[in-house]
Design an enzyme around this catalytic site. Sequence first.
Site, PDB file in Angstrom:
ATOM      1  N   ILE A   1       0.954  -1.220   0.174  1.00  0.00           N
ATOM      2  CA  ILE A   1       0.017   0.093  -0.105  1.00  0.00           C
ATOM      3  C   ILE A   1       0.915   1.220  -0.073  1.00  0.00           C
ATOM      4  O   ILE A   1       0.516   2.294  -0.593  1.00  0.00           O
ATOM      5  CB  ILE A   1      -1.015   0.003   1.081  1.00  0.00           C
TER       6      ILE A   1
ATOM      7  N   ARG B   1      12.378  -2.358   7.681  1.00  0.00           N
ATOM      8  CA  ARG B   1      13.280  -3.539   8.048  1.00  0.00           C
ATOM      9  C   ARG B   1      14.194  -3.916   6.756  1.00  0.00           C
ATOM     10  O   ARG B   1      15.280  -4.393   6.824  1.00  0.00           O
ATOM     11  CB  ARG B   1      12.626  -4.585   8.803  1.00  0.00           C
TER      12      ARG B   1
ATOM     13  N   LYS C   1      -5.787   1.866   7.649  1.00  0.00           N
ATOM     14  CA  LYS C   1      -6.596   0.887   8.155  1.00  0.00           C
ATOM     15  C   LYS C   1      -6.410  -0.386   8.265  1.00  0.00           C
ATOM     16  O   LYS C   1      -5.468  -0.838   7.573  1.00  0.00           O
ATOM     17  CB  LYS C   1      -8.192   1.058   7.312  1.00  0.00           C
TER      18      LYS C   1
HETATM   19  P1  NAP Z   1       2.467  -5.569   3.126  1.00  0.00           P
HETATM   20  O1  NAP Z   1       2.606  -5.368   1.630  1.00  0.00           O
HETATM   21  O2  NAP Z   1       2.643  -6.906   3.767  1.00  0.00           O
HETATM   22  O3  NAP Z   1       3.498  -4.366   3.654  1.00  0.00           O
HETATM   23  C1  NAP Z   1       3.577  -4.214   4.883  1.00  0.00           C
HETATM   24  C2  NAP Z   1       4.883  -3.741   5.281  1.00  0.00           C
HETATM   25  O4  NAP Z   1       4.990  -3.485   6.772  1.00  0.00           O
HETATM   26  C3  NAP Z   1       6.072  -4.639   4.894  1.00  0.00           C
HETATM   27  O5  NAP Z   1       6.596  -4.183   3.798  1.00  0.00           O
HETATM   28  C4  NAP Z   1       7.121  -4.671   6.405  1.00  0.00           C
HETATM   29  O6  NAP Z   1       8.110  -3.972   5.862  1.00  0.00           O
HETATM   30  C5  NAP Z   1       6.244  -3.861   7.255  1.00  0.00           C
HETATM   31  N1  NAP Z   1       6.275  -4.427   8.436  1.00  0.00           N
HETATM   32  C6  NAP Z   1       6.563  -3.629   9.737  1.00  0.00           C
HETATM   33  N2  NAP Z   1       6.274  -4.640  10.804  1.00  0.00           N
HETATM   34  C7  NAP Z   1       5.739  -5.816  10.303  1.00  0.00           C
HETATM   35  C8  NAP Z   1       5.254  -6.983  10.759  1.00  0.00           C
HETATM   36  N3  NAP Z   1       5.402  -7.269  12.052  1.00  0.00           N
HETATM   37  N4  NAP Z   1       4.735  -7.913   9.818  1.00  0.00           N
HETATM   38  C9  NAP Z   1       5.021  -7.578   8.351  1.00  0.00           C
HETATM   39  N5  NAP Z   1       5.209  -6.547   7.861  1.00  0.00           N
HETATM   40  C10 NAP Z   1       5.662  -5.511   8.645  1.00  0.00           C
HETATM   41  O7  NAP Z   1       0.955  -5.104   3.737  1.00  0.00           O
HETATM   42  P2  NAP Z   1       0.274  -3.806   2.779  1.00  0.00           P
HETATM   43  O8  NAP Z   1      -0.585  -4.453   1.827  1.00  0.00           O
HETATM   44  O9  NAP Z   1       0.993  -2.839   2.397  1.00  0.00           O
HETATM   45  O10 NAP Z   1      -0.699  -3.618   4.141  1.00  0.00           O
HETATM   46  C11 NAP Z   1      -0.258  -2.684   5.120  1.00  0.00           C
HETATM   47  C12 NAP Z   1      -1.467  -2.055   5.780  1.00  0.00           C
HETATM   48  O11 NAP Z   1      -2.080  -1.270   4.888  1.00  0.00           O
HETATM   49  C13 NAP Z   1      -2.456  -2.861   6.242  1.00  0.00           C
HETATM   50  O12 NAP Z   1      -3.039  -2.301   7.383  1.00  0.00           O
HETATM   51  C14 NAP Z   1      -3.676  -2.948   5.291  1.00  0.00           C
HETATM   52  O13 NAP Z   1      -4.960  -3.128   5.683  1.00  0.00           O
HETATM   53  C15 NAP Z   1      -3.484  -1.597   4.776  1.00  0.00           C
HETATM   54  N6  NAP Z   1      -4.028  -1.676   3.279  1.00  0.00           N
HETATM   55  C16 NAP Z   1      -3.748  -2.532   2.371  1.00  0.00           C
HETATM   56  C17 NAP Z   1      -3.914  -2.342   0.927  1.00  0.00           C
HETATM   57  C18 NAP Z   1      -3.650  -3.444  -0.199  1.00  0.00           C
HETATM   58  O14 NAP Z   1      -4.311  -3.239  -1.164  1.00  0.00           O
HETATM   59  N7  NAP Z   1      -2.873  -4.328   0.122  1.00  0.00           N
HETATM   60  C19 NAP Z   1      -5.119  -1.569   0.626  1.00  0.00           C
HETATM   61  C20 NAP Z   1      -5.386  -0.557   1.652  1.00  0.00           C
HETATM   62  C21 NAP Z   1      -4.875  -0.640   3.062  1.00  0.00           C
HETATM   63  P3  NAP Z   1       9.526  -4.360   6.312  1.00  0.00           P
HETATM   64  O15 NAP Z   1       9.600  -6.008   6.595  1.00  0.00           O
HETATM   65  O16 NAP Z   1      10.605  -3.870   5.262  1.00  0.00           O
HETATM   66  O17 NAP Z   1       9.752  -3.601   7.545  1.00  0.00           O
END
Ligand code: NAP
Length: 308
Positions: free
Chosen positions: A14, A37, A90
């Site tokens: 996101i 990280r 969110k």
């Molecule tokens: P993601 O691709 O898995 O990325 C999350 C990032 O957070 C990872 O790159 C990780 O980066 C970091 N992180 C820090 N602590 C972590 C932990 N304990 N476990 C896993 N990752 C951790 O997730 P995302 O889709 O971007 O979603 C993040 C947030 O945005 C969520 O709350 C989600 O509901 C919201 N969101 C997502 C979307 C979508 O379409 N994907 C849409 C709207 C909102 P490092 O490992 O490099 O630290």
Amino acid sequence: MAPHKVALVGLGKIAHDQHIPAIAGNPDFELAAVVSRNATLEGVDCFTSLEAMLEARPDIDVVSHCQPPQPRFAMAATTIAAGRHTLLEKPPGATVAEVETLKGLAADKGVVLMTTWHSRHAAAVEPARQWLAGKRIARIEIAWREDVRRWHPGQAWIWEPGGLGVFDPVSNGLSILTAILPDPVHVTGAVLDFPENCQTPIAGRVQFTDAHGTPISGDFDWLQTGPQSWDITVWTDGGQLALSSGGAKMAVDGEIRVEAGDAEYPGIYEKAAGLLADGQSDVDAAPLQLIADAFLLGERRIVARFED
Ligand code: NAP
């Protein structure tokens, strides 16, 4: 006025898909750093810990938290303690009480806290709220059915405790529902389907109502391939409202009234700029409360394993 300097915490899907372009498109903000990280971003300071970023960059006044909900509270509390304005992706926390605690911490520290709820910034949400005002609502159906493999490939956190499973995207629909209705709603029952190898549900049927006894049903599924359903239909004494495409499109009795492209994340940063200018927080845990209540009341069914 000089733009607010922003740090993004969590450089995943996101952050890349939405936050980076939305910040680049808003002259009130400048992306100054990222905290991850594992990942880095060219052209800005990159840190592997939040504490290191806060110490090195006292000029950064806004921190946008884009990591999964489980580690969000501790990191957002650290940001607030450092006196920085704080935006929460969110869902704003892993629990409702976390969000309330953050609200109190932000108020004590005198910083702005915003629960961003991106779907509330979809083009048809405010027109839908206005159209519904004053009408008698007979019933409501919410259908939030999408393909988890398409939208969340390889994301382990969504299947772990606190990850919400299908209720991660469903929180978008509930954020719209709670924004457009004139009265609060509450959960009356739920059936939740948990894959036998997962800690969070992959599907659910949830019943809600309000103080008038309005029947509201939710049909949520994370295994829908083909066309995706992000729809809310409201039957009223003045006609039928259909909000579709996650709140981007609105029709009344089949006639399209609003149809727009995706403007959700630009809307978040536009609203944030206003809150920062006014020194006002905007904290709402209502959609997360409904999910917590569905988990409290829900019958649990164990269903087939999920393999990504
Ligand atoms: P993601 O691709 O898995 O990325 C999350 C990032 O957070 C990872 O790159 C990780 O980066 C970091 N992180 C820090 N602590 C972590 C932990 N304990 N476990 C896993 N990752 C951790 O997730 P995302 O889709 O971007 O979603 C993040 C947030 O945005 C969520 O709350 C989600 O509901 C919201 N969101 C997502 C979307 C979508 O379409 N994907 C849409 C709207 C909102 P490092 O490992 O490099 O630290």
